[in-house]
Design an enzyme around this catalytic site. Structure first.
Site, short mmCIF file in Angstrom:
data_model
loop_
_atom_site.label_atom_id
_atom_site.label_comp_id
_atom_site.label_asym_id
_atom_site.label_seq_id
_atom_site.Cartn_x
_atom_site.Cartn_y
_atom_site.Cartn_z
N LYS A 199 0.87 -1.17 0.00
CA LYS A 199 0.00 0.00 0.00
C LYS A 199 0.91 1.23 0.00
CE LYS A 199 -1.57 2.81 2.83
NZ LYS A 199 -1.47 4.07 2.03
N GLU A 274 10.94 1.12 9.62
CA GLU A 274 11.90 2.20 9.30
C GLU A 274 11.18 3.50 9.61
OE1 GLU A 274 14.92 1.87 8.57
OE2 GLU A 274 14.98 -0.26 8.06
N CYS A 308 14.15 10.83 5.99
CA CYS A 308 14.13 10.34 7.37
C CYS A 308 15.48 10.55 8.05
CB CYS A 308 13.73 8.87 7.39
SG CYS A 308 14.65 7.92 6.19
N GLU A 405 11.05 15.81 15.10
CA GLU A 405 11.30 15.69 13.66
C GLU A 405 10.41 16.69 12.91
OE1 GLU A 405 9.90 12.20 11.51
OE2 GLU A 405 11.87 12.10 10.57
P1 NAD Z 1 2.87 8.17 8.09
O1 NAD Z 1 3.38 7.28 9.14
O2 NAD Z 1 1.72 9.04 8.38
O3 NAD Z 1 2.46 7.36 6.78
C1 NAD Z 1 3.29 6.38 6.21
C2 NAD Z 1 2.42 5.31 5.57
O4 NAD Z 1 1.63 4.70 6.58
C3 NAD Z 1 1.44 5.84 4.51
O5 NAD Z 1 1.34 4.87 3.47
C4 NAD Z 1 0.14 5.91 5.29
O6 NAD Z 1 -0.99 5.80 4.45
C5 NAD Z 1 0.27 4.70 6.20
N1 NAD Z 1 -0.53 4.78 7.43
C6 NAD Z 1 -0.91 5.88 8.11
N2 NAD Z 1 -1.66 5.52 9.17
C7 NAD Z 1 -1.75 4.17 9.16
C8 NAD Z 1 -2.39 3.22 10.01
N3 NAD Z 1 -3.07 3.58 11.07
N4 NAD Z 1 -2.26 1.91 9.71
C9 NAD Z 1 -1.55 1.52 8.63
N5 NAD Z 1 -0.94 2.38 7.78
C10 NAD Z 1 -1.03 3.68 8.05
O7 NAD Z 1 4.15 8.98 7.66
P2 NAD Z 1 4.27 10.10 6.58
O8 NAD Z 1 3.83 11.38 7.19
O9 NAD Z 1 3.59 9.66 5.34
O10 NAD Z 1 5.86 10.06 6.32
C11 NAD Z 1 6.76 10.80 7.05
C12 NAD Z 1 7.44 9.98 8.12
O11 NAD Z 1 8.07 8.81 7.59
C13 NAD Z 1 8.54 10.73 8.80
O12 NAD Z 1 8.43 10.59 10.19
C14 NAD Z 1 9.83 10.06 8.29
O13 NAD Z 1 10.93 10.18 9.12
C15 NAD Z 1 9.39 8.68 8.10
N6 NAD Z 1 10.24 8.01 7.11
C16 NAD Z 1 11.18 7.10 7.54
C17 NAD Z 1 12.03 6.49 6.64
C18 NAD Z 1 13.07 5.48 7.08
O14 NAD Z 1 13.60 4.76 6.25
N7 NAD Z 1 13.41 5.40 8.34
C19 NAD Z 1 11.92 6.78 5.28
C20 NAD Z 1 10.96 7.70 4.88
C21 NAD Z 1 10.11 8.29 5.81
#
Ligand code: NAD
Length: 501
Positions: A199, A274, A308, A405
């Protein structure tokens, strides 16, 4: 720091893809969501709608997991030998290479990032990674053990271990590197013989949908890879809680990662997370100021800070603090902001209005707590979601801008005098994803590396990622590792075999 207005339009190939009615890949079919609903996809440079994607719901996830289960248990895929899996991964990488410009363009239009970066970083790194993982398909090994069992004194025993594919993998990813994050999960899944349901982030599903077409073209059996688009709280939640998923792999925020981790335990689903970061950049007194400033600028402004492992906390020895900050500010002031599809643009928009509000909220919070903006300090323009590259000094280690962050082009900078102080401040974070050290003093560098609590430590570079090296976080930055040999471990189960012969 004005926003460049350009009239560049998508190529015919990208325009053709964007103009389609987008569907999800489930089994062998491209289908609408069972809900019949769609979600809008916006161009972050303008806020205008560029496409609609299916609003996947739990019923769609169920069909996708069932297709993946069938493919894992009963298809040609389950009988495929490792060299055949290797060949298919190479074929997919070759197809991505043949379509690299279109993939980069889609990524740029959908995410806002520079099309040059999308091509030479996102997609190129994804291709390199698939080829690296292709090699692993034929190198998955167990161990042979001289086993003995005390209560079987006369037995002659042959003990060994096998690494077997974990099964159906459920992948959920963020929007900052849509195709690359997908491939970091897809590569080891396909190398080890797993099947896959992904997804993508609802903001940026387009390149993953195009990847689905290339996966079919490469000749993967039906159901090996399935794509369900939609919201995190609906499709994402259904995937996380589905009992047919054997392993979850998630890239996103620490907040959602914790929810997923708790839900995974209910089904004892294997899990890799991650998550977020707040990575320190440490500039030692002997550092080459120009080199460190260029590296620190890249570390925070690359991908508009939506990385990230962005180097968002800068600690510079006080002897060279002013010069380093002046150099970074010069670089920031020279950056061209605009829509990423224009190849002359350095800094694209943030992904969404929500992210714009969040990042500007953090900048305001820093300023209200006494910080000074050396450059930047808020939104750029009044269309799209642009933020000026921002450097905040006079910040307190305990302030929100240093502790939380931000996920935007916002750097906080603090001078230090004593190495113990900088180690304490660098480690004073709930996160532990990455860190960089800028110096040519080998002894100082080697003494510092073991003291930094982070999954990756870069020296004289920042967020340099090799397919052959693991990437992941200490502390609240995650669990497990992506890439390298470590990734293979996370996509396989160990089976112990003990024979009395
Ligand atoms: P997010 O956690 O809101 O969303 C990430 C994904 O999770 C999306 O596909 C979203 O639809 C899904 N999601 C959201 N709520 C969910 C739930 N309750 N159940 C299942 N899936 C759900 O994060 P974001 O705002 O989209 O991305 C930014 C964050 O991601 C930042 O904190 C960043 O540091 C982190 N990030 C980490 C890495 C890494 O490799 N460590 C890489 C990229 C981004």
């Amino acid at each position: 720091m004005s926003i460049i207005q350009s009239n560049i339009t998508p190529s015919a190939k990208a325009a053709d893809f964007l103009g389609r009615q987008h569907k999800m890949l489930i089994g062998s079919e491209w289908v609408d969501a069972r809900s019949g609903d769609t979600l809008e996809v916006l161009n972050p440079a303008t806020g205008a709608e560029i496409a609609r994607i299916p609003h996947g719901v739990a019923a769609d996830v169920d069909l996708a997991v069932t297709a993946a289960r069938n493919a894992f248990d009963n298809s040609d895929w389950s009988r495929m030998n490792p060299p055949q899996r290797e060949k298919l991964l190479w074929r997919l990488a070759d197809l991505m290479e043949q379509n690299i410009e279109e993939l980069a363009e889609l990524e740029s239009i959908d995410n806002g990032k520079s099309s040059v970066v999308a091509q030479h970083v996102d997609i190129t790194v994804a291709i390199d990674f698939l080829r690296y993982m292709a090699g692993w398909a034929t190198k998955i090994e167990g161990r042979s053990v001289q086993a003995s069992v005390s209560y079987m004194p006369d037995a002659v025993l042959h003990g060994y271990t096998r690494r077997e594919p974990v099964g159906v993998v459920g992948a959920i990813i963020a929007w900052n590197f849509p195709l690359l994050l997908a491939v970091w999960k897809l590569g080891p899944a396909l190398a080890t013989g797993c099947t896959f349901v992904i997804k993508p982030a609802q903001e940026t599903s387009l390149s993953v949908l195009r990847l689905g077409e290339l996966i079919q073209e490469a000749g993967y059996p039906d159901g090996v890879v399935n794509i369900v688009t939609g919201e995190g709280a609906v499709a994402g939640d259904a995937l996380v809680k589905h009992p047919g998923v054997d392993k979850l792999t998630f890239t996103g925020s620490t907040e959602v990662g914790k929810l997923i981790g708790k839900a995974a335990m209910d089904n004892m689903t294997r899990l890799t997370l991650e998550l977020g970061g707040k990575s320190p950049v440490i500039v030692l007194p002997d550092a080459d100021v120009a080199q460190a400033a260029a590296g620190a600028a890249m570390g925070i402004f690359f991908n508009s800070g939506q990385v990230c492992s962005a180097g968002s906390r800068l600690y510079v020895h006080k002897k060279i603090f002013d010069n380093t900050i002046a150099d970074i500010a010069n670089i920031a002031n020279g950056m061209k902001l605009g829509q990423g599809i224009d190849p002359s643009v350095d800094l694209g928009p943030l992904i969404s209005q929500k992210q714009l509000d969040r990042v500007c909220g953090y900048i305001d919070s820093g300023l209200s707590q006494g910080a000074t903006a050396v450059t930047g300090g808020g939104r750029a323009g009044d269309q799209g979601y642009f933020v000026k590259p921002t450097i905040l000094v006079d910040v307190d280690q305990n302030s929100r801008v240093v502790q939380e962050e931000i996920f935007g082009p916002v750097l906080t900078a603090i001078p230090f005098d004593d190495i113990d102080d900088v180690v304490r401040m660098a480690n004073d974070s709930p996160y532990g994803l990455g860190a960089s050290i800028w110096s040519n003093d080998l002894s100082a560098i080697h003494r510092l590396i073991p003291r930094i609590k982070a999954g990756s430590v870069w020296v004289n570079c920042h967020t340099a990622l090799s397919p052959a090296l693991p990437f992941g976080g200490f502390k609240q930055s995650g669990i497990g590792r992506e890439m390298g040999a470590e990734a293979i471990e996370h996509y396989t189960e160990v089976k112990t075999v003990l024979m009395s012969v």
